[in-house]
Scaffold this active site. Structure first.
Site, PDB file in Angstrom:
ATOM      1  N   CYS A   2       0.584  -1.147  -0.217  1.00 34.01           N
ATOM      2  CA  CYS A   2       0.000   0.077  -0.081  1.00 34.01           C
ATOM      3  C   CYS A   2       0.852   1.309   0.504  1.00 34.01           C
ATOM      4  O   CYS A   2       1.996   1.448   0.393  1.00 34.01           O
ATOM      5  CB  CYS A   2      -0.927   0.371   1.097  1.00 34.01           C
ATOM      6  N   ARG A  27       4.200  -0.322  -4.387  1.00 33.82           N
ATOM      7  CA  ARG A  27       3.606  -0.776  -2.996  1.00 33.82           C
ATOM      8  C   ARG A  27       2.352  -1.871  -3.421  1.00 33.82           C
ATOM      9  O   ARG A  27       2.384  -1.742  -2.236  1.00 33.82           O
ATOM     10  CB  ARG A  27       3.636   0.381  -2.406  1.00 33.82           C
ATOM     11  N   TRP A  73      -2.555  -2.490  -2.041  1.00 33.86           N
ATOM     12  CA  TRP A  73      -2.541  -4.706  -1.478  1.00 33.86           C
ATOM     13  C   TRP A  73      -2.715  -5.158  -0.616  1.00 33.86           C
ATOM     14  O   TRP A  73      -3.048  -4.477   0.403  1.00 33.86           O
ATOM     15  CB  TRP A  73      -0.674  -4.819  -1.969  1.00 33.86           C
ATOM     16  N   ASN A  99      -2.062   2.152   5.385  1.00 31.81           N
ATOM     17  CA  ASN A  99      -0.858   1.047   5.117  1.00 31.81           C
ATOM     18  C   ASN A  99      -0.527   0.080   6.187  1.00 31.81           C
ATOM     19  O   ASN A  99      -0.296   0.813   7.642  1.00 31.81           O
ATOM     20  CB  ASN A  99       0.457   1.599   4.661  1.00 31.81           C
ATOM     21  N   GLY A 100      -0.753  -1.237   6.353  1.00 31.43           N
ATOM     22  CA  GLY A 100      -0.665  -1.705   6.569  1.00 31.43           C
ATOM     23  C   GLY A 100      -1.733  -3.262   7.941  1.00 31.43           C
ATOM     24  O   GLY A 100      -2.406  -2.558   6.934  1.00 31.43           O
ATOM     25  N   GLU A 483      19.009 -17.264  -7.029  1.00 33.53           N
ATOM     26  CA  GLU A 483      18.258 -15.574  -7.452  1.00 33.53           C
ATOM     27  C   GLU A 483      17.698 -15.476  -9.267  1.00 33.53           C
ATOM     28  O   GLU A 483      16.534 -15.035  -9.193  1.00 33.53           O
ATOM     29  CB  GLU A 483      19.372 -14.879  -7.378  1.00 33.53           C
ATOM     30  N   LYS A 487      13.990 -14.578 -10.150  1.00 35.26           N
ATOM     31  CA  LYS A 487      13.852 -13.716 -11.148  1.00 35.26           C
ATOM     32  C   LYS A 487      12.760 -14.007 -12.054  1.00 35.26           C
ATOM     33  O   LYS A 487      11.063 -13.606 -12.476  1.00 35.26           O
ATOM     34  CB  LYS A 487      14.542 -13.541 -11.588  1.00 35.26           C
ATOM     35  N   GLU A 490       9.374 -14.889 -11.130  1.00 34.00           N
ATOM     36  CA  GLU A 490       8.254 -13.973 -10.008  1.00 34.00           C
ATOM     37  C   GLU A 490       7.848 -12.086 -11.492  1.00 34.00           C
ATOM     38  O   GLU A 490       6.812 -12.101 -11.318  1.00 34.00           O
ATOM     39  CB  GLU A 490       8.918 -12.783  -9.173  1.00 34.00           C
ATOM     40  N   HIS A 506      19.798 -35.393  -5.885  1.00 38.64           N
ATOM     41  CA  HIS A 506      19.218 -35.859  -5.549  1.00 38.64           C
ATOM     42  C   HIS A 506      17.474 -35.075  -5.497  1.00 38.64           C
ATOM     43  O   HIS A 506      16.619 -35.633  -4.588  1.00 38.64           O
ATOM     44  CB  HIS A 506      19.712 -35.822  -3.721  1.00 38.64           C
ATOM     45  N   LYS A 605       6.688  -4.393  -3.996  1.00 41.89           N
ATOM     46  CA  LYS A 605       8.021  -4.126  -3.821  1.00 41.89           C
ATOM     47  C   LYS A 605       8.360  -4.004  -2.082  1.00 41.89           C
ATOM     48  O   LYS A 605       9.585  -4.191  -2.102  1.00 41.89           O
ATOM     49  CB  LYS A 605       8.010  -3.357  -4.677  1.00 41.89           C
TER      50      LYS A 605
END
Ligand code: G6P
Length: 610
Positions: A2, A27, A73, A99-100, A483, A487, A490, A506, A605
């Site tokens: 948010c 956000r 969000w 926000n929260g 990583e 990338k 996502e 394995h 983000k």
């Protein structure tokens, strides 16, 4: 999670709020809304991105010089028009953006329902709007007092802005665990979740501390605690320039940020290496030199990409400084009664400096008596301010949700830290000093890799329809495999897994057939011969190998379907180079698949909720 923005001043608020929301959209982008004070409280909100809200408001171009906006969000309640912020209190006296998470919202909601309050949305935020109104109407209180009293009843995290019809020339903001920055102009203020909407108007800011609130008129600000103690705020200057917040001719922020890495890594290194004695110098750690020298153990805590940087850091710290290191997901660390105390040095790695779990882990480690350092990109962020000391990465603003330049700057900083700690502990060797000196050549080597963009576009074209990808690396490049896979998944929504190359035998080897692209990170380091065998094992099962190799590697070129060459470099620095082609590969595949690269579905983000 948010984004919130508020304006009070003499200009038209609507365009300022809309452009602020666009800057904060990284956000969260489930829905957006604004409230304007124009005699009455006018609220406009819409499911979808800020552009949808703009279309909805249309040509009306509402006039007001006070207002606030929110990009969401979703946490409580699905993304729809009704659950969008701002939320009005029952009688419409107050409007709030948040926000929260209000953790005790259901208890408060039941209480308010029993008092006759009607709820329109499923959000936790509406509870706070009604609670403020309830308290306001109980006694002879000012709106700001009602907000303050309501916040004393709230459990959870909040960054809020509140407007009240009865005092139309005022904005009230408050924070606990969710960031609030207040930009101070001449006869105007702009409030936001981060500095990006503010830079265009002023560089003078106040960062609210936890459990502080701000009461703003056009010409004055008062900062006080939720406990009603007046505070004298610290004025800070933002370092960012406007151009850093624009795409600069690129189609996406992510591509711009990938291409910026020679410069961003250069900024991370600036003034931190003494070439004459090949030593690292980190001014931010000078005050804790003794603790770094004597530490029993280092614990690196982070989330997401920053956690991957931490894993690279583990190899570097152990190799350079010969000290035990653990790398922890902040969200796990904080909930499992960690064994931590004096003698431990905890390093919180976070691009935003606002990730809720990392921030909570910082507080736990501090309370337990550890020395806690921050490794953040955003100057003045909560983690930077909560820690005992720290180092900024100076990568510049990162807007693309998928982290790229922040990662390479984190790894660069961790390399410098590892060398600095080695110097303090007397474990540095000619080899570690060579690595430090080698850092100076990294920006130029990254530039050479970026010039391979066209080759990577061609590879992306061939693999864009794959449904799975495997990424394999060894040693310090195992985290790079993680990583690379992150990338890809996502931003392109292709399932991808990173694995230590030897561990492939394995399990993941069972997945390999002619449909499985396998990306190897295989520079010529001490594990090179072993990884060549792993490439062989994949090829003999008809897996399709794309290998990131050192320049001139003829052995893997013979085996792999594609090789991407990176310049020779000190083995400990290979992650800084190997990460770059993997970023480009993920980017191009995602673009070819028509994905929203800068704002991938469901992601945000800055994850300021747990
Ligand atoms: C989110 C972002 C990631 C980031 C992670 C940690 O998931 O999408 O890119 O790596 O949060 O964020 P931080 O700001 O703490 O590095």
């Amino acid at each position: 999670m948010c984004g919130i923005v508020g304006y009070i001043g003499y200009r038209e608020a609507y365009p300022i709020l809309i452009s602020g929301l666009k800057r904060l959209e990284y956000r969260g982008y489930d829905s957006a809304g604004i409230a304007l004070m124009n005699g009455d409280l006018s609220v406009y909100k819409k499911k979808g991105k800020v552009a949808e809200l703009e279309r909805f408001v249309g040509e009306q171009s509402p006039h007001a010089s006070i207002g606030m906006g929110h990009t969401r969000w979703a946490t409580h309640g699905e993304p729809n028009d009704v659950n969008s912020h701002p939320h009005l209190s029952d009688s419409g006296t107050f409007a709030i953006i948040h926000n929260g998470i209000i953790e005790n919202y259901s208890v408060l909601k039941s209480k308010l329902i029993s008092f006759g309050f009607k709820f329109r949305s499923e959000t936790d935020t509406e509870v706070l709007a009604h609670l403020i109104e309830y308290i306001y109407k109980q006694g002879d209180l000012s709106p700001e007092e009602a907000v303050r009293m309501a916040l004393t009843e709230v459990v959870g995290a909040y960054g809020i802005v509140v407007m009240c019809k009865d005092e139309p020339d005022k904005l009230i903001a408050a924070r606990k665990s969710s960031p609030i920055v207040i930009g101070i102009g001449e006869g105007e203020y702009i409030i936001a979740s981060d500095a990006t909407p503010i830079v265009a108007y002023t560089k003078d800011v106040i960062y609210l501390n936890d459990e502080e609130m701000a009461i703003l008129t056009r010409n004055s600000h008062t900062i006080k605690t939720i406990g009603n103690v007046i505070r004298t705020p610290l004025l800070t200057t933002i370092e960012w320039e406007m151009e850093q917040l624009e795409k600069g001719g690129y189609d996406h922020f992510m591509l711009k940020e990938i291409m910026e890495q020679p410069r961003s890594i250069g900024e991370t290194l600036r003034g931190r290496i003494r070439p004459d004695d090949k030593a690292a110098w980190l001014g931010g750690l000078v005050d804790v030199q003794d603790q770094l020298r004597d530490a029993k153990r280092f614990v690196l805590i982070a989330c997401g990409t920053s956690w991957h940087a931490g894993l690279v850091g583990e190899y570097l710290f152990e190799e350079f400084a010969r000290v035990p290191v653990e790398v922890e997901y902040a969200s796990e660390f904080r909930y499992r009664n960690p064994i931590i105390g004096p003698g431990d040095v905890v390093i919180a790695i976070s691009q935003s400096g606002e990730t809720a779990d990392t921030l909570a882990a910082v507080k736990i480690a501090k309370d337990a008596g550890a020395v806690v350092l921050g490794l953040c990109n955003v100057v003045g962020s909560s983690i930077a301010r909560e820690t005992h000391a720290g180092v900024y990465t100076h990568a510049g603003p990162e807007i693309g949700v998928a982290s790229t330049k922040a990662f390479t700057s984190q790894v660069t900083t961790l390399t410098l830290m590892a060398a600095f700690i080695a110097q303090l502990r007397g474990t540095d060797t000619p080899r570690t000093r060579e690595a430090v000196l080698g850092l100076l050549a990294i920006p130029e080597k990254v530039r050479k890799i970026l010039a391979l963009n066209d080759q990577i576009v061609q590879i992306a074209e061939l693999f864009k329809d794959a449904t799975n990808f495997l990424y394999l690396g060894r040693g310090v490049n195992f985290p790079v495999a993680l990583e690379g896979a992150l990338k890809l998944k996502e931003i392109s929504y292709i399932h991808a897994e990173g694995y230590p190359a030897a561990e492939m035998k394995h399990g993941p080897i069972a997945l390999i057939d002619e449909n499985m692209p396998v990306v190897f990170i295989a520079p010529q380091d001490e594990t090179y011969d072993k990884i060549v065998s792993n490439v062989d094992q994949v090829v003999s099962r008809r897996g399709r190998v794309i290998a990131v190799v050192s320049e001139g590697d003829e052995v893997i070129r013979e085996l792999a379907e594609f090789v991407i060459e990176i310049p020779h470099v000190h083995a400990s620095l290979t992650p800084l180079l190997a990460a770059i082609p993997l970023q480009l590969l993920a980017y191009h595949i995602a673009v070819m698949r028509g994905c929203d690269v800068d704002q991938p579905r469901n992601l945000a983000k800055s994850v300021t909720v747990e």
